[in-house]
Write a protein that holds these residues in place. Structure first.
Motif, PDB file in Angstrom:
ATOM      1  N   LEU A  19      38.858  54.374  31.726  1.00  0.00           N
ATOM      2  CA  LEU A  19      38.604  53.165  30.937  1.00  0.00           C
ATOM      3  C   LEU A  19      38.861  51.921  31.769  1.00  0.00           C
ATOM      4  O   LEU A  19      38.070  50.967  31.743  1.00  0.00           O
ATOM      5  N   LEU A  20      39.944  51.924  32.521  1.00  0.00           N
ATOM      6  CA  LEU A  20      40.243  50.787  33.393  1.00  0.00           C
ATOM      7  C   LEU A  20      39.134  50.599  34.426  1.00  0.00           C
ATOM      8  O   LEU A  20      38.695  49.464  34.686  1.00  0.00           O
ATOM      9  N   ASN A  21      38.657  51.681  35.006  1.00  0.00           N
ATOM     10  CA  ASN A  21      37.551  51.597  35.975  1.00  0.00           C
ATOM     11  C   ASN A  21      36.312  50.982  35.347  1.00  0.00           C
ATOM     12  O   ASN A  21      35.627  50.154  35.962  1.00  0.00           O
ATOM     13  N   LEU A  22      36.006  51.392  34.113  1.00  0.00           N
ATOM     14  CA  LEU A  22      34.816  50.873  33.425  1.00  0.00           C
ATOM     15  C   LEU A  22      34.951  49.380  33.163  1.00  0.00           C
ATOM     16  O   LEU A  22      33.996  48.619  33.390  1.00  0.00           O
ATOM     17  N   ILE A  23      36.112  48.947  32.707  1.00  0.00           N
ATOM     18  CA  ILE A  23      36.306  47.521  32.428  1.00  0.00           C
ATOM     19  C   ILE A  23      36.179  46.703  33.708  1.00  0.00           C
ATOM     20  O   ILE A  23      35.551  45.636  33.720  1.00  0.00           O
ATOM     21  N   LYS A  24      36.756  47.181  34.789  1.00  0.00           N
ATOM     22  CA  LYS A  24      36.625  46.480  36.073  1.00  0.00           C
ATOM     23  C   LYS A  24      35.160  46.373  36.481  1.00  0.00           C
ATOM     24  O   LYS A  24      34.717  45.332  36.982  1.00  0.00           O
TER      25      LYS A  24
END
Length: 377
Positions: A19-24
């Motif tokens: 999820l963090l990767n997607l937001i970045k």
């Protein structure tokens, strides 16, 4: 476009990392503005706070005592009481154009916050049968499925599960590839390794789904065949304060494997782990589409995994590792022996895994296009 992401927690697990990767990734074009709501907190909260506004749902108010003044101050910086805090969150919900719920387990929370929301709701489902049973209620699962306009999935395995288990129309299910950063060198070279030794890596929590008992069982089978001296087994992701950790150490010691298996604690320092293994063994009984397989591939490491255990075979196929029958320890041992006797095969399959992960999970433009089509159609 304002997107509210909802996650069950901020734990140091694949779902949170992805999820963090997607937001970045979404932040880079400047088209999307992200806010994240966690049902519970976790060690990755500071990482999310660097890239998005973050909230905790229904954070408990700590009683004001002298010993807890620092905690109270920190909490009051985030909210004053649950009612006011949750009102602020509901205002964020109303402002959102789109909600993306990052789990099947948030059904009851969705029911609460969607009362004043008129936009589209997407649920990114990362769970298969046993994880759903363990972490969600039947009612919560039904709410998630009913309240979502579309269900996003990372693999055909999850799509099949939703269709077969819950009779979800396949037209309601859409794929979105995971995005991971390119960290590995792509060279399957392990420093400081003994000659004629194969280092086998495993990763995850120590629960039943991840198959730590199977990982130990493979080493035990090699010991029984007097072949263990050629192998080293390393497992990353243990909670060293847990009863499961103590139980695993007990098994390892009683089986005579203390010099061959190392259990390492969970942390964010994964690069050295992948750099220091030859093969990744996914011993999971169930894994929808494991991040660890993709990360291993990024470092040029092939994966051995089970069939009928989730989405990993969709990535591994026949050329980026090996897929063996479900829970067939003998087949795992046989393929590890084959890899040990054929270092070129390790390198060739590792390179194929590296190329595949670059094409499928590190091409930013392709994943952004996928995402745009989902939220704008």
């Amino acid at each position: 476009m304002k997107i509210l992401f909802i996650s069950h927690d901020a734990s140091l697990t694949g779902g949170s990392v992805l999820l963090l990767n997607l937001i970045k990734l979404l932040n880079e074009p400047g088209i999307y503005e992200s806010t994240v709501l966690f049902r519970k907190g976790g060690p990755m909260e500071p990482d999310f706070a660097k890239v998005a506004r973050t909230f905790l749902w229904d954070q408990p108010v700590v009683p004001e005592t002298t010993k807890r003044k620092k905690i109270i101050r920190r909490l009051r910086n985030r909210h004053i009481g649950n009612d006011e805090h949750n009102s602020e969150i509901l205002e964020e919900v109303r402002k959102a154009d789109v909600i993306i719920n990052n789990t099947i387990t948030n059904g009851e929370l969705l029911e609460t916050i969607l009362k004043d929301f008129n936009g589209k709701v997407f649920s990114y489902i990362h769970e298969l049968e046993m994880a759903s049973v363990r972490f969600a209620t039947p009612r919560g699962i039904k709410l998630t499925l009913d309240l979502s306009d579309k269900l996003i999935v990372p693999s055909e395995a999850v799509k099949h599960h939703l269709h077969s288990k819950y009779a979800i129309d396949v037209k309601k299910i859409v794929p979105l590839s995971y995005y991971i950063h390119n960290k590995g060198t792509g060279k399957n070279e392990v420093p400081h390794k003994k000659q004629n030794e194969l280092i086998v890596g495993g990763c995850g929590t120590l629960d039943w789904r991840k198959g730590i008992d199977i990982f130990i069982g493979v080493a035990r089978r090699l010991l029984s065949a007097d072949l263990l001296q050629h192998f080293v087994f390393r497992w990353k992701g243990a909670n060293i304060n847990s009863s499961e950790y103590a139980q695993c150490l007990y098994d390892i010691e009683k089986a005579g494997l203390s010099n061959s298996i190392t259990l390492m604690s969970a942390d964010t320092e994964m690069d050295s782990f992948y750099n220091n293994i030859d093969i990744f063994f996914l011993s999971s009984r169930e894994d929808p589409y494991p991040l660890v397989v993709l990360e291993a591939a990024s470092f040029g490491k092939p994966t051995v995994c089970f069939s009928n255990a989730g989405g990993a075979p969709e990535f591994v196929q026949e050329d980026a590792g090996s897929v063996v029958p479900y829970l067939d320890i003998s087949a795992v041992v046989a393929i590890l022996l084959e890899y040990k006797s054929n270092p070129e095969m390790v390198l060739e399959k590792g390179q194929k895994a590296k190329c595949r992960v670059q094409e499928m999970h590190q091409t930013q433009s392709a994943i952004l296009q996928q995402f745009d089509q989902i939220v704008n159609n």
